[in-house]
Design a protein around this motif. Sequence first.
Motif, PDB file in Angstrom:
ATOM      1  N   HIS A  83       1.239  -1.076  -0.277  1.00 28.67           N
ATOM      2  CA  HIS A  83      -0.288  -0.333   0.309  1.00 28.67           C
ATOM      3  C   HIS A  83       0.723   1.161   0.152  1.00 28.67           C
ATOM      4  O   HIS A  83       2.326   1.157  -0.126  1.00 28.67           O
ATOM      5  N   SER A  84       0.148   1.981  -0.328  1.00 29.82           N
ATOM      6  CA  SER A  84       0.673   4.316  -0.440  1.00 29.82           C
ATOM      7  C   SER A  84      -0.028   4.722   0.480  1.00 29.82           C
ATOM      8  O   SER A  84      -1.507   4.628   0.959  1.00 29.82           O
ATOM      9  N   HIS A  85       0.557   5.583   0.793  1.00 32.93           N
ATOM     10  CA  HIS A  85      -0.085   6.388   1.270  1.00 32.93           C
ATOM     11  C   HIS A  85       0.112   7.826   0.813  1.00 32.93           C
ATOM     12  O   HIS A  85       0.795   8.717   0.073  1.00 32.93           O
ATOM     13  N   PRO A  86      -1.079   8.919   0.416  1.00 30.72           N
ATOM     14  CA  PRO A  86      -1.333  10.455   0.085  1.00 30.72           C
ATOM     15  C   PRO A  86      -0.699  11.449   1.280  1.00 30.72           C
ATOM     16  O   PRO A  86      -0.267  12.388   1.183  1.00 30.72           O
ATOM     17  N   GLY A  87       0.995  10.879   1.711  1.00 30.58           N
ATOM     18  CA  GLY A  87       1.505  11.817   2.431  1.00 30.58           C
ATOM     19  C   GLY A  87       2.685  11.236   2.578  1.00 30.58           C
ATOM     20  O   GLY A  87       2.852  10.109   2.593  1.00 30.58           O
ATOM     21  N   GLU A  88       3.342  11.725   3.797  1.00 28.71           N
ATOM     22  CA  GLU A  88       4.706  11.141   4.099  1.00 28.71           C
ATOM     23  C   GLU A  88       4.490  10.428   5.861  1.00 28.71           C
ATOM     24  O   GLU A  88       3.361  11.001   6.485  1.00 28.71           O
ATOM     25  N   GLY A 103      12.033   1.013  19.510  1.00 27.22           N
ATOM     26  CA  GLY A 103      12.788   2.175  20.027  1.00 27.22           C
ATOM     27  C   GLY A 103      13.470   2.918  18.768  1.00 27.22           C
ATOM     28  O   GLY A 103      14.049   3.624  18.450  1.00 27.22           O
ATOM     29  N   GLU A 104      13.255   1.768  17.300  1.00 27.93           N
ATOM     30  CA  GLU A 104      13.425   2.326  15.694  1.00 27.93           C
ATOM     31  C   GLU A 104      13.147   2.318  15.293  1.00 27.93           C
ATOM     32  O   GLU A 104      11.182   2.384  15.212  1.00 27.93           O
ATOM     33  N   SER A 105      12.747   3.625  14.258  1.00 28.44           N
ATOM     34  CA  SER A 105      11.992   4.318  13.778  1.00 28.44           C
ATOM     35  C   SER A 105      12.633   4.204  11.787  1.00 28.44           C
ATOM     36  O   SER A 105      13.088   4.185  11.520  1.00 28.44           O
ATOM     37  N   LEU A 106      11.399   4.924  10.544  1.00 26.47           N
ATOM     38  CA  LEU A 106      11.630   4.795   9.168  1.00 26.47           C
ATOM     39  C   LEU A 106      10.985   5.557   9.364  1.00 26.47           C
ATOM     40  O   LEU A 106       9.495   6.154   9.485  1.00 26.47           O
ATOM     41  N   PHE A 107      11.116   6.674   8.178  1.00 26.31           N
ATOM     42  CA  PHE A 107      10.760   7.527   6.850  1.00 26.31           C
ATOM     43  C   PHE A 107       9.956   6.721   6.077  1.00 26.31           C
ATOM     44  O   PHE A 107      10.973   5.621   4.958  1.00 26.31           O
ATOM     45  N   ILE A 108       8.708   6.886   5.676  1.00 23.87           N
ATOM     46  CA  ILE A 108       8.313   6.721   4.089  1.00 23.87           C
ATOM     47  C   ILE A 108       7.650   7.587   3.293  1.00 23.87           C
ATOM     48  O   ILE A 108       6.664   8.001   3.881  1.00 23.87           O
ATOM     49  N   PRO A 109       8.201   7.479   2.078  1.00 23.82           N
ATOM     50  CA  PRO A 109       7.619   8.993   1.497  1.00 23.82           C
ATOM     51  C   PRO A 109       6.837   9.087   0.410  1.00 23.82           C
ATOM     52  O   PRO A 109       6.013   8.125   0.601  1.00 23.82           O
ATOM     53  N   ASP A 110       5.804  10.008   0.443  1.00 22.42           N
ATOM     54  CA  ASP A 110       4.351  10.482   0.123  1.00 22.42           C
ATOM     55  C   ASP A 110       4.946   9.222  -1.619  1.00 22.42           C
ATOM     56  O   ASP A 110       5.684   9.109  -2.457  1.00 22.42           O
ATOM     57  N   GLY A 111       3.572   8.699  -1.085  1.00 18.57           N
ATOM     58  CA  GLY A 111       3.148   7.640  -2.595  1.00 18.57           C
ATOM     59  C   GLY A 111       4.309   6.257  -2.490  1.00 18.57           C
ATOM     60  O   GLY A 111       3.758   5.903  -3.605  1.00 18.57           O
ATOM     61  N   VAL A 112       4.998   6.219  -1.666  1.00 23.49           N
ATOM     62  CA  VAL A 112       5.837   4.604  -1.820  1.00 23.49           C
ATOM     63  C   VAL A 112       5.373   3.853  -1.090  1.00 23.49           C
ATOM     64  O   VAL A 112       4.503   3.511  -0.378  1.00 23.49           O
ATOM     65  N   PRO A 113       4.740   2.556  -2.709  1.00 24.17           N
ATOM     66  CA  PRO A 113       4.512   1.346  -2.301  1.00 24.17           C
ATOM     67  C   PRO A 113       5.359   0.985  -1.166  1.00 24.17           C
ATOM     68  O   PRO A 113       6.414   0.818  -1.287  1.00 24.17           O
TER      69      PRO A 113
END
Length: 140
Positions: free
Chosen positions: A69-74, A99-109
């Motif tokens: 899936h993807s999202h219409p934003g970050e 305790g760890e995190s990840l950035f998922i860019p706009d629209g990236v499946p």
Amino acid sequence: MRCIHLFATAAAIAAFSGLAQAGEAAQANASWKNGIHRTDLVKQDIRVHGHEVIQARVDIDPGVASPRHSHPGEEVAYVISGTFEYQLAGREPVILKAGESLFIPDGVPHVAKNIGNEPASELATYTVRKGEEPLLKLEQ
């Protein structure tokens, strides 16, 4: 006659194999629908015109993966507990623990999978275009 019997047996095995595969696909689909539990925490307009922030806790049962899936934003995914494997389109899979995190860019499946033996939880924070639906767009 023996050839006909072998052919009939092979056809029956192929038919049952197809049914088993269809059953596995249906089970996997039901698995993510029943194995992912989302609790919305915050939904608020922000100063960036036309955008809002949405925060949710996502609990995933062991062995369960989200659909692609993807999202219409970050999105920023922060692992609260457990171990996740994140698969973002065009990148190598990443394994994150509490305790760890990840950035998922706009629209990236992407796909998130609980690869541990216990339930896992993440805090998902989305900065998205306001009113753009769906928040979770299923991809092929």
